[in-house]
Motif scaffolding. Structure first.
Motif, short mmCIF file in Angstrom:
data_model
loop_
_atom_site.label_atom_id
_atom_site.label_comp_id
_atom_site.label_asym_id
_atom_site.label_seq_id
_atom_site.Cartn_x
_atom_site.Cartn_y
_atom_site.Cartn_z
N HIS A 93 0.96 -1.21 0.00
CA HIS A 93 -0.03 0.03 0.02
C HIS A 93 1.00 1.24 -0.04
CE1 HIS A 93 0.74 -0.58 4.21
NE2 HIS A 93 0.22 0.35 4.82
N ASP A 97 5.32 4.95 5.31
CA ASP A 97 6.39 3.87 5.91
C ASP A 97 6.38 2.62 5.10
OD1 ASP A 97 3.55 3.34 6.69
OD2 ASP A 97 4.38 1.61 8.27
N HIS A 98 5.82 2.67 3.79
CA HIS A 98 6.04 1.36 2.98
C HIS A 98 6.48 1.76 1.48
CE1 HIS A 98 4.03 -1.51 5.71
NE2 HIS A 98 3.57 -0.30 6.07
N ASP A 189 0.06 -4.86 6.49
CA ASP A 189 -0.52 -4.26 7.38
C ASP A 189 -2.08 -4.72 7.75
OD1 ASP A 189 1.80 -2.84 7.75
OD2 ASP A 189 1.03 -0.75 7.39
N TYR A 192 -0.98 -5.87 12.49
CA TYR A 192 0.44 -5.51 12.99
C TYR A 192 1.37 -6.28 13.60
CZ TYR A 192 -0.41 -0.64 11.46
OH TYR A 192 -0.49 0.68 10.83
N HIS A 234 4.68 -5.15 11.65
CA HIS A 234 5.29 -4.23 12.70
C HIS A 234 5.29 -4.94 14.02
CE1 HIS A 234 5.28 -0.88 9.62
NE2 HIS A 234 3.65 -1.00 9.51
ZN LIG Z 1 2.78 0.22 8.02
#
Ligand SMILES: [Zn+2]
Length: 251
Positions: A93, A97-98, A189, A192, A234
Motif C-alpha cells: 500500500h 512507512d512502505h 498491514d 500489525y 510491525h
Molecule cells: Zn505500515
C-alpha cells in the motif's frame, strides 16, 4: 527462491494504533522493513520502508530511527544488488512507512506495481488519511507505475491477494517455494503483530473496518489452506526472530 528481510529502521506509534482501541497512551516502537525475493523469473522488491527526512519533517512524533545502513540502497547492497537490478517493485500500500525508498528507483524504468484503487486514493485521500499518505515521492514524473487489481500471480509461487481495510487497495503476499519448503505469508498491514492476529484485531488506522476484519479472516484462511507461516509487518518481538539481510531464507 531467496527471501531477504531488509531492515529500514523503526518508528513509534501508540498501542491503540497497533491494536484498534486497545492500550491507548502507551508508546510502542515498531520495525519497518522491505522484502527482497530472488526468483527464477526476476528480482522482486516489496515495500521500501520510510524516508528519514520526510518522517522527521512531517511525523516527528513517531521518533523515527534509521541509520544510513538501513536505507534501501544500503540494504540491497548487503544482498549483493543495486536498485537497477530489481525487476519489479511492489508496494503493499502507499503509506509513508512502505514507500520511503521508492525514490531510489526514479529514472530506472523499473515497474512499480500498486493496486489501482490505492493509487487513486493516495492521490485524493480522505482528510484523516493525509499523514498516512504524506510521502508522495512514489508519484514522480519518471515512475513506471503499473496499476493492478484482483488477486494475481506475479511470478510462479508469488501471489498477491487483495486484503483491503487498512487502506482501500492493500495487498498481502504469499510465497510458495518450488522446493516444497513451508510457504511464507506476508500479511503486511492487515494486522500489525502476532497478538493482534490471534485476537483478530486490526490496526487503529483503517479506512474500512468491516473490510479489515474480513481481510484478517482471509489471511487466516490462506495460512490454513496453504499451511503457511504468517509474517507481521510491525511486530518488534517477531522481527527479532526473523533473519535479517544479509542472512536470507533460501527456500
Ligand atoms: Zn505500515
Amino acid at each position: 527462491m531467496k527471501i531477504w528481510f531488509l531492515d529500514n529502521g523503526s518508528i513509534v506509534i501508540d498501542h491503540a494504533q497497533l491494536q484498534w482501541n486497545i492500550g491507548g497512551g502507551t508508546a510502542v516502537r515498531i520495525p519497518s522493513y522491505g522484502l527482497l525475493i530472488e526468483h527464477d523469473e526476476g528480482l522482486f522488491l516489496f515495500d521500501t520502508g520510510f524516508d528519514l527526512e520526510h518522517t522527521n519533517r512531517v511525523l516527528p512524533f513517531e521518533l523515527p530511527e534509521q541509520t544510513p545502513e538501513q536505507t534501501i540502497p544500503a540494504q540491497l547492497e548487503l544482498c549483493g544488488f543495486r536498485p537497477a537490478d530489481v525487476t519489479a517493485l511492489v508496494n503493499s500500500h502507499l503509506h509513508f512507512d512502505h514507500v520511503g525508498g521508492n525514490k531510489h528507483f526514479a529514472g530506472t524504468g523499473i515497474r512499480n506495481l500498486v493496486h489501482a484503487r490505492e493509487i487513486a486514493q493516495a492521490r485524493n485521500c480522505e482528510p484523516f488519511e493525509h499523514l498516512g499518505y504524506s510521502d508522495r515521492t512514489w508519484d514522480h514524473e519518471g515512475a513506471s507505475l503499473v496499476p493492478v487489481s484482483g488477486d494475481f500471480e506475479l511470478a510462479t509461487g508469488l501471489t498477491l491477494y487483495e486484503t483491503p481495510g487498512h487502506t482501500v487497495g492493500h495487498y498481502s503476499l504469499l510465497a510458495e517455494p518450488a522446493s516444497g519448503a513451508k510457504p511464507m505469508l506476508f500479511a503486511f498491514d492487515v494486522v500489525y503483530n502476532q497478538e493482534a492476529y490471534g485476537k483478530g484485531i486490526q490496526p487503529g488506522f483503517h479506512i474500512d473496518p468491516v473490510a479489515g476484519v474480513r481481510s484478517i479472516r482471509r489471511i487466516k484462511a490462506l495460512a490454513e489452506g496453504h499451511g503457511a507461516d504468517v509474517y507481521f509487518s510491525h511486530d518488534m518481538d517477531a522481527w527479532h526472530t526473523y533473519r535479517h539481510a544479509p542472512d536470507c531464507y533460501d527456500v
